[in-house]
Design a protein around this motif. Structure first.
Motif, PDB file in Angstrom:
ATOM      1  N   ASN A 103       0.639  -1.047  -0.160  1.00 14.97           N
ATOM      2  CA  ASN A 103       0.208   0.354   0.151  1.00 14.97           C
ATOM      3  C   ASN A 103       0.961   1.261   0.485  1.00 14.97           C
ATOM      4  OD1 ASN A 103      -2.634  -1.740   0.695  1.00 14.97           O
ATOM      5  ND2 ASN A 103      -1.937  -1.603   2.835  1.00 14.97           N
ATOM      6  N   HIS A 104       0.481   1.802  -0.299  1.00 15.40           N
ATOM      7  CA  HIS A 104       1.251   3.558  -0.739  1.00 15.40           C
ATOM      8  C   HIS A 104       1.969   3.516  -1.230  1.00 15.40           C
ATOM      9  CE1 HIS A 104      -2.046   5.805   1.810  1.00 15.40           C
ATOM     10  NE2 HIS A 104      -1.617   4.208   2.524  1.00 15.40           N
ATOM     11  N   ASN A 105       2.646   2.941  -2.136  1.00 15.79           N
ATOM     12  CA  ASN A 105       3.065   2.679  -2.832  1.00 15.79           C
ATOM     13  C   ASN A 105       3.715   4.131  -4.871  1.00 15.79           C
ATOM     14  OD1 ASN A 105       6.310   1.737  -1.817  1.00 15.79           O
ATOM     15  ND2 ASN A 105       4.748   0.062  -1.576  1.00 15.79           N
ATOM     16  N   LYS A 106       4.678   3.694  -5.490  1.00 14.83           N
ATOM     17  CA  LYS A 106       3.938   4.224  -7.052  1.00 14.83           C
ATOM     18  C   LYS A 106       4.413   2.850  -8.017  1.00 14.83           C
ATOM     19  CE  LYS A 106       6.587   8.996  -5.069  1.00 14.83           C
ATOM     20  NZ  LYS A 106       7.271   9.570  -5.663  1.00 14.83           N
ATOM     21  N   HIS A 131      -3.698   2.405  -2.652  1.00 14.15           N
ATOM     22  CA  HIS A 131      -3.369   4.048  -2.716  1.00 14.15           C
ATOM     23  C   HIS A 131      -1.723   4.005  -3.742  1.00 14.15           C
ATOM     24  CE1 HIS A 131      -5.647   6.407  -0.086  1.00 14.15           C
ATOM     25  NE2 HIS A 131      -6.019   5.111   0.912  1.00 14.15           N
ATOM     26  N   ASN A 132      -1.702   3.182  -4.351  1.00 14.70           N
ATOM     27  CA  ASN A 132      -0.680   2.886  -5.587  1.00 14.70           C
ATOM     28  C   ASN A 132      -1.291   4.148  -7.007  1.00 14.70           C
ATOM     29  OD1 ASN A 132       1.750   1.443  -5.350  1.00 14.70           O
ATOM     30  ND2 ASN A 132      -0.276   0.472  -3.617  1.00 14.70           N
ATOM     31  N   LYS A 134      -4.718  -1.064 -13.925  1.00 14.71           N
ATOM     32  CA  LYS A 134      -5.784  -1.990 -14.614  1.00 14.71           C
ATOM     33  C   LYS A 134      -5.875  -2.889 -14.132  1.00 14.71           C
ATOM     34  CE  LYS A 134      -3.963  -1.303 -19.836  1.00 14.71           C
ATOM     35  NZ  LYS A 134      -3.175  -2.282 -20.270  1.00 14.71           N
ATOM     36  N   PHE A 135      -6.166  -4.274 -13.809  1.00 12.67           N
ATOM     37  CA  PHE A 135      -6.906  -5.072 -12.939  1.00 12.67           C
ATOM     38  C   PHE A 135      -5.539  -6.609 -12.584  1.00 12.67           C
ATOM     39  CE2 PHE A 135      -8.785  -9.074 -10.394  1.00 12.67           C
ATOM     40  CZ  PHE A 135      -9.438  -8.274  -8.989  1.00 12.67           C
ATOM     41  N   HIS A 145      -8.610   3.701  -4.187  1.00 15.39           N
ATOM     42  CA  HIS A 145      -7.313   4.373  -4.500  1.00 15.39           C
ATOM     43  C   HIS A 145      -6.275   4.193  -5.190  1.00 15.39           C
ATOM     44  CE1 HIS A 145      -9.230   5.228  -0.342  1.00 15.39           C
ATOM     45  NE2 HIS A 145      -9.278   7.174  -0.953  1.00 15.39           N
ATOM     46  N   ASN A 146      -6.782   3.690  -5.946  1.00 23.97           N
ATOM     47  CA  ASN A 146      -5.374   3.509  -7.663  1.00 23.97           C
ATOM     48  C   ASN A 146      -6.158   4.672  -8.588  1.00 23.97           C
ATOM     49  OD1 ASN A 146      -3.051   1.667  -7.440  1.00 23.97           O
ATOM     50  ND2 ASN A 146      -4.324   0.145  -6.291  1.00 23.97           N
ATOM     51  N   LYS A 147      -5.784   4.166  -9.861  1.00 22.49           N
ATOM     52  CA  LYS A 147      -6.695   4.651 -10.978  1.00 22.49           C
ATOM     53  C   LYS A 147      -7.253   3.543 -11.705  1.00 22.49           C
ATOM     54  CE  LYS A 147      -2.762   8.617 -10.829  1.00 22.49           C
ATOM     55  NZ  LYS A 147      -1.789   8.845 -12.101  1.00 22.49           N
ATOM     56  N   ILE A 148      -8.094   2.898 -11.092  1.00 20.22           N
ATOM     57  CA  ILE A 148      -8.417   1.370 -12.341  1.00 20.22           C
ATOM     58  C   ILE A 148     -10.061   2.052 -12.294  1.00 20.22           C
ATOM     59  CG2 ILE A 148      -9.386  -0.877 -12.058  1.00 20.22           C
ATOM     60  CD1 ILE A 148      -7.155  -1.296 -10.604  1.00 20.22           C
ATOM     61  N   LYS A 149     -10.356   2.041 -14.191  1.00 20.25           N
ATOM     62  CA  LYS A 149     -11.283   2.550 -14.250  1.00 20.25           C
ATOM     63  C   LYS A 149     -12.680   1.016 -14.183  1.00 20.25           C
ATOM     64  CE  LYS A 149     -10.615   7.301 -15.322  1.00 20.25           C
ATOM     65  NZ  LYS A 149     -10.295   7.655 -16.853  1.00 20.25           N
ATOM     66  N   ARG A 150     -14.216   1.561 -14.275  1.00 16.13           N
ATOM     67  CA  ARG A 150     -14.534  -0.200 -14.429  1.00 16.13           C
ATOM     68  C   ARG A 150     -15.007   0.527 -15.535  1.00 16.13           C
ATOM     69  NH1 ARG A 150     -19.714  -0.700 -10.198  1.00 16.13           N
ATOM     70  NH2 ARG A 150     -18.092  -0.994  -8.517  1.00 16.13           N
ATOM     71  N   GLU A 151     -14.654  -1.636 -16.374  1.00 17.17           N
ATOM     72  CA  GLU A 151     -15.083  -1.257 -18.414  1.00 17.17           C
ATOM     73  C   GLU A 151     -15.881  -1.331 -18.201  1.00 17.17           C
ATOM     74  OE1 GLU A 151     -11.910  -3.449 -20.053  1.00 17.17           O
ATOM     75  OE2 GLU A 151     -10.364  -3.021 -19.296  1.00 17.17           O
TER      76      GLU A 151
END
Length: 261
Positions: free
Chosen positions: A209-212, A235-236, A240-241, A255-261
């Motif tokens: 958690n909480h990395n880049k 928190h990265n 993508k999954f 808290h990632n940037k994954i969006k539902r398709e």
């Protein structure tokens, strides 16, 4: 010191004769420890040094708690800890250490060094600690250059390694093969090398958690590792999954940037 004496700075409970309680007393020095003592509590004092002399009769010690003192590496006399041949648990959290202390007794099973200023691990520090099962280095100042390829050599029975809240940008190299719990939260790790998990085939709990971490930073097989049961990647910077194993029981991706398709 007579074996049944009690240092005047401390409390010796009659119902627990192998324990010595010296915590929260404003002590600046470690008192002479009677030979009957197994459990020593010295936390929350003003102790700066660990000399050999107070421990010269304390051959039965199993547990030392020196959390929340002012101990520095320069204050630890070279043979003070290694002479304690039966010591199993050593707590040195919340002190002023800048490197992992060495030498340590071969008998040691748990080493707790959280919330110090550790930035260095001297070569060979862990080489004789074959009985160590838990190493806690969280909330220190470790950078990637603190590790050599053989830093963890000798830790044959290590099961839990905690290096959360440091300043790592890469995964630590060549971890002990028996590692089951690896905690690396709150670093700046950007990627995981290909085949990284082949070296730690028993890892079951992995916290990042909480990395880049980004998609490009993951190995081609992702986290498709049959041993991993609990995977925390909150928190990265993943979009993508990631690939995972059918054996995985718990997955944290918030808290990632994954969006539902």
């Amino acid at each position: 010191m007579d074996d049944f004496d009690c240092p005047r700075e401390c409390f010796c409970p009659p119902s627990f004769p192998t324990a010595l309680y010296c915590e929260n007393r404003g002590l600046k020095e470690i008192p002479a420890i009677p030979s009957r003592i197994w459990y020593l509590y010295l936390e929350n004092n003003q102790i700066e040094t660990i000399p050999e002399k107070p421990f010269e009769n304390a051959t039965q010690l199993r547990w030392i708690n020196l959390n929340k003192n002012k101990i520095t590496n320069y204050g630890i006399e070279k043979g003070a800890l290694s002479q304690l041949k039966k010591l199993l648990f050593l707590f040195l959290e919340d002190n002023e250490l800048e490197e992992v202390p060495s030498p340590l007794p071969r008998s040691l099973e748990q080493l707790q060094l959280a919330r110090n200023k550790v930035s260095r691990i001297p070569q060979g520090t862990f080489s004789n600690l074959e009985n160590l099962t838990l190493l806690d280095l969280q909330h220190n100042k470790l950078l990637d250059n603190a590790f050599q390829r053989d830093t963890f050599k000798g830790l044959k029975n290590l099961m839990q390694l905690n290096m959360a809240k440091n300043a790592l940008r890469n995964m630590p190299p060549r971890l002990p093969a028996n590692t089951m719990q690896l905690f690396l939260d709150n670093n700046s790790i950007e990627g995981i090398p290909e085949n990284y998990f082949n070296v730690i085939p028993k890892v079951a709990f992995l916290r990042l958690n909480h990395n880049k971490l980004s998609d490009a930073g993951l190995p081609s097989s992702g986290f498709d590792v049959s041993s991993i049961l609990d995977l925390q990647l909150s928190h990265n910077q993943l979009t993508k999954f990631p690939r995972i194993s059918a054996h995985l029981q718990h997955l944290h991706l918030d808290h990632n940037k994954i969006k539902r398709e």
